[in-house]
Design a protein around this motif. Structure first.
Motif, PDB file in Angstrom:
ATOM      1  N   UNK A   1      10.377 -66.570 137.973  1.00 29.93           N
ATOM      2  CA  UNK A   1       9.389 -67.455 137.381  1.00 29.93           C
ATOM      3  C   UNK A   1       9.521 -68.802 138.067  1.00 29.93           C
ATOM      4  N   UNK A   2       8.417 -69.336 138.534  1.00 34.42           N
ATOM      5  CA  UNK A   2       8.440 -70.622 139.203  1.00 34.42           C
ATOM      6  C   UNK A   2       7.751 -71.695 138.385  1.00 34.42           C
ATOM      7  N   UNK A   3       8.364 -72.843 138.323  1.00 35.18           N
ATOM      8  CA  UNK A   3       7.820 -73.953 137.548  1.00 35.18           C
ATOM      9  C   UNK A   3       7.509 -75.160 138.413  1.00 35.18           C
ATOM     10  N   UNK A   4       7.696 -75.013 139.711  1.00 37.43           N
ATOM     11  CA  UNK A   4       7.478 -76.153 140.587  1.00 37.43           C
ATOM     12  C   UNK A   4       8.643 -77.123 140.491  1.00 37.43           C
ATOM     13  N   UNK A   5       8.359 -78.371 140.701  1.00 34.16           N
ATOM     14  CA  UNK A   5       9.373 -79.420 140.669  1.00 34.16           C
ATOM     15  C   UNK A   5       9.712 -79.774 139.225  1.00 34.16           C
ATOM     16  N   UNK A   6      10.895 -79.370 138.800  1.00 34.13           N
ATOM     17  CA  UNK A   6      11.307 -79.617 137.408  1.00 34.13           C
ATOM     18  C   UNK A   6      11.780 -81.049 137.172  1.00 34.13           C
ATOM     19  N   UNK A  18       5.623 -72.339 129.153  1.00 38.09           N
ATOM     20  CA  UNK A  18       6.207 -71.011 129.293  1.00 38.09           C
ATOM     21  C   UNK A  18       7.117 -70.669 128.106  1.00 38.09           C
ATOM     22  N   UNK A  19       7.827 -71.658 127.614  1.00 37.21           N
ATOM     23  CA  UNK A  19       8.830 -71.418 126.560  1.00 37.21           C
ATOM     24  C   UNK A  19       8.264 -71.464 125.144  1.00 37.21           C
ATOM     25  N   UNK A  26      14.362 -65.318 131.261  1.00 39.35           N
ATOM     26  CA  UNK A  26      14.060 -63.936 131.641  1.00 39.35           C
ATOM     27  C   UNK A  26      14.396 -62.905 130.589  1.00 39.35           C
ATOM     28  N   UNK A  27      15.302 -63.172 129.710  1.00 38.80           N
ATOM     29  CA  UNK A  27      15.782 -62.170 128.776  1.00 38.80           C
ATOM     30  C   UNK A  27      15.761 -62.732 127.361  1.00 38.80           C
ATOM     31  N   UNK A  28      16.280 -61.958 126.447  1.00 40.18           N
ATOM     32  CA  UNK A  28      16.373 -62.427 125.066  1.00 40.18           C
ATOM     33  C   UNK A  28      17.663 -63.184 124.805  1.00 40.18           C
ATOM     34  N   UNK A  29      18.539 -63.170 125.800  1.00 39.69           N
ATOM     35  CA  UNK A  29      19.795 -63.902 125.700  1.00 39.69           C
ATOM     36  C   UNK A  29      19.920 -64.792 126.921  1.00 39.69           C
ATOM     37  N   UNK A  30      20.682 -65.857 126.846  1.00 41.35           N
ATOM     38  CA  UNK A  30      20.870 -66.736 128.008  1.00 41.35           C
ATOM     39  C   UNK A  30      21.409 -65.962 129.207  1.00 41.35           C
ATOM     40  N   UNK A  31      20.919 -66.321 130.380  1.00 41.71           N
ATOM     41  CA  UNK A  31      21.343 -65.653 131.609  1.00 41.71           C
ATOM     42  C   UNK A  31      21.537 -66.699 132.705  1.00 41.71           C
ATOM     43  N   UNK A  32      21.927 -66.233 133.870  1.00 44.08           N
ATOM     44  CA  UNK A  32      22.113 -67.139 135.002  1.00 44.08           C
ATOM     45  C   UNK A  32      20.802 -67.815 135.392  1.00 44.08           C
ATOM     46  N   UNK A  68      30.040 -66.523 132.859  1.00 41.53           N
ATOM     47  CA  UNK A  68      30.064 -65.111 132.465  1.00 41.53           C
ATOM     48  C   UNK A  68      28.696 -64.593 131.995  1.00 41.53           C
ATOM     49  N   UNK A  69      27.656 -65.380 132.107  1.00 46.12           N
ATOM     50  CA  UNK A  69      26.338 -64.935 131.686  1.00 46.12           C
ATOM     51  C   UNK A  69      25.805 -63.873 132.641  1.00 46.12           C
ATOM     52  N   UNK A  70      24.916 -63.032 132.117  1.00 45.89           N
ATOM     53  CA  UNK A  70      24.324 -61.946 132.911  1.00 45.89           C
ATOM     54  C   UNK A  70      23.426 -62.498 133.997  1.00 45.89           C
ATOM     55  N   UNK A  71      23.232 -61.669 135.022  1.00 49.05           N
ATOM     56  CA  UNK A  71      22.309 -62.024 136.116  1.00 49.05           C
ATOM     57  C   UNK A  71      20.915 -62.157 135.614  1.00 49.05           C
TER      58      UNK A  71
END
Length: 71
Positions: A1-6, A18-19, A26-32, A68-71
């Protein structure tokens, strides 16, 4: 997902939009992906970006676990 210049208002608005109905990038839990996006965001976020602010606060609360968060 691209948001441009954050670091720009337009990029932050895209992230906020988006949020609207999501708790993470990307997922239902925090990720990388959340860590990468949160590190690209210029802090502090403005109060009018309520969805991005909610997400940012949630993701930054995982500071100790971010390696330790998922990819």
């Amino acid at each position: 997902m691209g948001f441009g210049d954050l670091k720009s208002p337009a990029g932050l608005q895209l992230l906020d939009d988006y949020l609207v109905d999501k708790c993470s990038i990307e997922q239902y839990m925090p990720s990388k992906a959340d860590v990468a996006v949160s590190e690209a965001v210029s802090s502090p976020l403005l109060a009018n970006l309520c969805h991005a602010l909610r997400w940012y606060s949630h993701i930054t609360s995982y500071e100790k676990e971010k390696a330790s968060l998922q990819e």
